[in-house]
Scaffold this active site. Structure first.
Site, PDB file in Angstrom:
ATOM      1  N   HIS A  20     -21.381  55.205 -16.153  1.00 39.64           N
ATOM      2  CA  HIS A  20     -21.793  56.712 -15.642  1.00 39.64           C
ATOM      3  C   HIS A  20     -22.222  56.049 -13.924  1.00 39.64           C
ATOM      4  O   HIS A  20     -22.701  57.349 -13.096  1.00 39.64           O
ATOM      5  CB  HIS A  20     -22.533  57.731 -16.728  1.00 39.64           C
ATOM      6  CG  HIS A  20     -21.563  58.082 -16.845  1.00 39.64           C
ATOM      7  ND1 HIS A  20     -21.758  58.121 -18.233  1.00 39.64           N
ATOM      8  CD2 HIS A  20     -19.825  58.428 -17.374  1.00 39.64           C
ATOM      9  CE1 HIS A  20     -20.328  58.455 -19.294  1.00 39.64           C
ATOM     10  NE2 HIS A  20     -19.997  58.415 -18.655  1.00 39.64           N
ATOM     11  N   LYS A  44     -15.150  68.109 -28.415  1.00 35.15           N
ATOM     12  CA  LYS A  44     -15.361  66.444 -28.417  1.00 35.15           C
ATOM     13  C   LYS A  44     -16.278  65.956 -29.293  1.00 35.15           C
ATOM     14  O   LYS A  44     -16.457  65.720 -29.532  1.00 35.15           O
ATOM     15  CB  LYS A  44     -15.464  67.218 -26.771  1.00 35.15           C
ATOM     16  CG  LYS A  44     -14.215  66.078 -26.175  1.00 35.15           C
ATOM     17  CD  LYS A  44     -14.804  64.928 -25.291  1.00 35.15           C
ATOM     18  CE  LYS A  44     -13.163  64.607 -24.308  1.00 35.15           C
ATOM     19  NZ  LYS A  44     -13.910  63.507 -23.450  1.00 35.15           N
ATOM     20  N   ARG A  98     -11.445  53.856 -14.848  1.00 35.44           N
ATOM     21  CA  ARG A  98     -11.476  52.762 -15.745  1.00 35.44           C
ATOM     22  C   ARG A  98     -10.055  51.662 -15.436  1.00 35.44           C
ATOM     23  O   ARG A  98      -9.483  52.095 -14.918  1.00 35.44           O
ATOM     24  CB  ARG A  98     -11.663  52.893 -17.054  1.00 35.44           C
ATOM     25  CG  ARG A  98     -13.702  53.309 -16.805  1.00 35.44           C
ATOM     26  CD  ARG A  98     -13.490  53.806 -17.791  1.00 35.44           C
ATOM     27  NE  ARG A  98     -13.677  54.825 -18.751  1.00 35.44           N
ATOM     28  CZ  ARG A  98     -13.483  55.902 -19.098  1.00 35.44           C
ATOM     29  NH1 ARG A  98     -14.435  55.626 -19.742  1.00 35.44           N
ATOM     30  NH2 ARG A  98     -13.591  57.135 -19.788  1.00 35.44           N
ATOM     31  N   SER A 136     -18.674  55.786 -23.366  1.00 35.03           N
ATOM     32  CA  SER A 136     -19.538  56.386 -24.451  1.00 35.03           C
ATOM     33  C   SER A 136     -19.018  55.946 -25.916  1.00 35.03           C
ATOM     34  O   SER A 136     -19.758  56.097 -26.266  1.00 35.03           O
ATOM     35  CB  SER A 136     -19.378  57.681 -24.104  1.00 35.03           C
ATOM     36  OG  SER A 136     -20.050  57.560 -22.624  1.00 35.03           O
TER      37      SER A 136
HETATM   38  P1  ADP Z   1     -14.822  63.189 -19.807  1.00 27.52           P
HETATM   39  O1  ADP Z   1     -15.057  63.435 -21.067  1.00 27.52           O
HETATM   40  O2  ADP Z   1     -14.851  63.932 -18.644  1.00 27.52           O
HETATM   41  O3  ADP Z   1     -13.684  61.860 -19.909  1.00 27.52           O
HETATM   42  P2  ADP Z   1     -17.690  61.013 -19.712  1.00 27.52           P
HETATM   43  O4  ADP Z   1     -18.823  61.360 -19.763  1.00 27.52           O
HETATM   44  O5  ADP Z   1     -16.043  59.722 -20.373  1.00 27.52           O
HETATM   45  O6  ADP Z   1     -15.964  62.470 -19.612  1.00 27.52           O
HETATM   46  O7  ADP Z   1     -16.717  60.721 -18.323  1.00 27.52           O
HETATM   47  C1  ADP Z   1     -16.647  61.016 -16.819  1.00 27.52           C
HETATM   48  C2  ADP Z   1     -16.560  60.403 -15.600  1.00 27.52           C
HETATM   49  O8  ADP Z   1     -17.333  58.942 -15.734  1.00 27.52           O
HETATM   50  C3  ADP Z   1     -14.500  60.086 -15.545  1.00 27.52           C
HETATM   51  O9  ADP Z   1     -14.249  60.311 -14.497  1.00 27.52           O
HETATM   52  C4  ADP Z   1     -14.676  58.768 -16.489  1.00 27.52           C
HETATM   53  O10 ADP Z   1     -13.789  58.402 -16.235  1.00 27.52           O
HETATM   54  C5  ADP Z   1     -16.200  57.914 -15.401  1.00 27.52           C
HETATM   55  N1  ADP Z   1     -16.308  57.257 -15.648  1.00 27.52           N
HETATM   56  C6  ADP Z   1     -16.716  56.927 -17.991  1.00 27.52           C
HETATM   57  N2  ADP Z   1     -17.485  55.671 -17.853  1.00 27.52           N
HETATM   58  C7  ADP Z   1     -16.441  55.187 -16.846  1.00 27.52           C
HETATM   59  C8  ADP Z   1     -16.937  53.281 -16.680  1.00 27.52           C
HETATM   60  N3  ADP Z   1     -17.055  52.133 -17.495  1.00 27.52           N
HETATM   61  N4  ADP Z   1     -16.520  53.034 -15.103  1.00 27.52           N
HETATM   62  C9  ADP Z   1     -15.588  53.945 -14.250  1.00 27.52           C
HETATM   63  N5  ADP Z   1     -15.814  55.073 -14.506  1.00 27.52           N
HETATM   64  C10 ADP Z   1     -16.513  55.865 -15.890  1.00 27.52           C
END
Ligand code: ADP
Length: 166
Positions: A20, A44, A98, A136
């Protein structure tokens, strides 16, 4: 004078990871203001409360804001993403990509959001290869099973995760 460019970076951030932060730092270079939108997302069943997720994001954004000179703030939100972006006056939604697995979902989101407001552009960025695999969900799983997580999250988040699984 050109209008202030504002991007909304939405997510669950349960908890915020180095992945993030990588996307946040790259996004911050593109705009004048970046709002980290922490989705309440009770459906979630997040491990951390929204207050904890906001507090962790706030703590971690300070060095990014300093390095880029971009105004970065964190806000919790509920409801439709497009409505929240409109309320902020954001022209952009920032998302990280990703693997192929993210693409299908993001593709649909962009398509549906375009029906709601076609003026808001979604920008996709990719993290450094070292950070690309971080999710996460997996970090929580590794922490729960007693594995090392210091390569995936900042020290304060590592501490918070270890405390949850103590
Ligand atoms: P959501 O529930 O919206 O998927 P996340 O907290 O999992 O929320 O992710 C928020 C954003 O950050 C999303 O666009 C996700 O693809 C991006 N993201 C999370 N981890 C990574 C990573 N390792 N590399 C690139 N983007 C990431």
């Amino acid at each position: 004078m050109t209008a202030k460019r504002t991007a909304l970076y939405p997510g669950t951030f349960d908890p915020i990871t180095n992945g993030h932060l990588d996307i946040m730092a790259r996004g911050a270079k593109l705009v004048d203001e970046l709002v980290i939108g922490v989705a309440i997302n009770e459906g979630k069943k997040p491990l951390f409360s929204v207050e904890e997720r906001v507090a962790m994001a706030k703590e971690e954004l300070a060095p990014v804001a300093k390095a880029t000179g971009t105004l970065i703030r964190v806000e919790a939100f509920d409801g439709l993403l497009v409505h929240f972006a409109e309320s902020l006056g954001a022209q952009f939604i920032l998302r990280g990509l990703r693997a192929v697995a993210d693409f299908e979902y993001e593709y649909q989101m962009v398509g549906m959001n375009a029906f709601l407001n076609d003026d808001i552009e979604t920008i996709f960025l990719m993290a450094d290869p070292h950070h690309q695999a971080i999710a996460s969900k997996l970090v929580k799983e590794i922490a729960r099973l007693g594995g090392k997580i210091n390569d995936f999250v900042p020290p304060a988040v590592e501490k918070a995760l270890l405390a949850k699984f103590e």
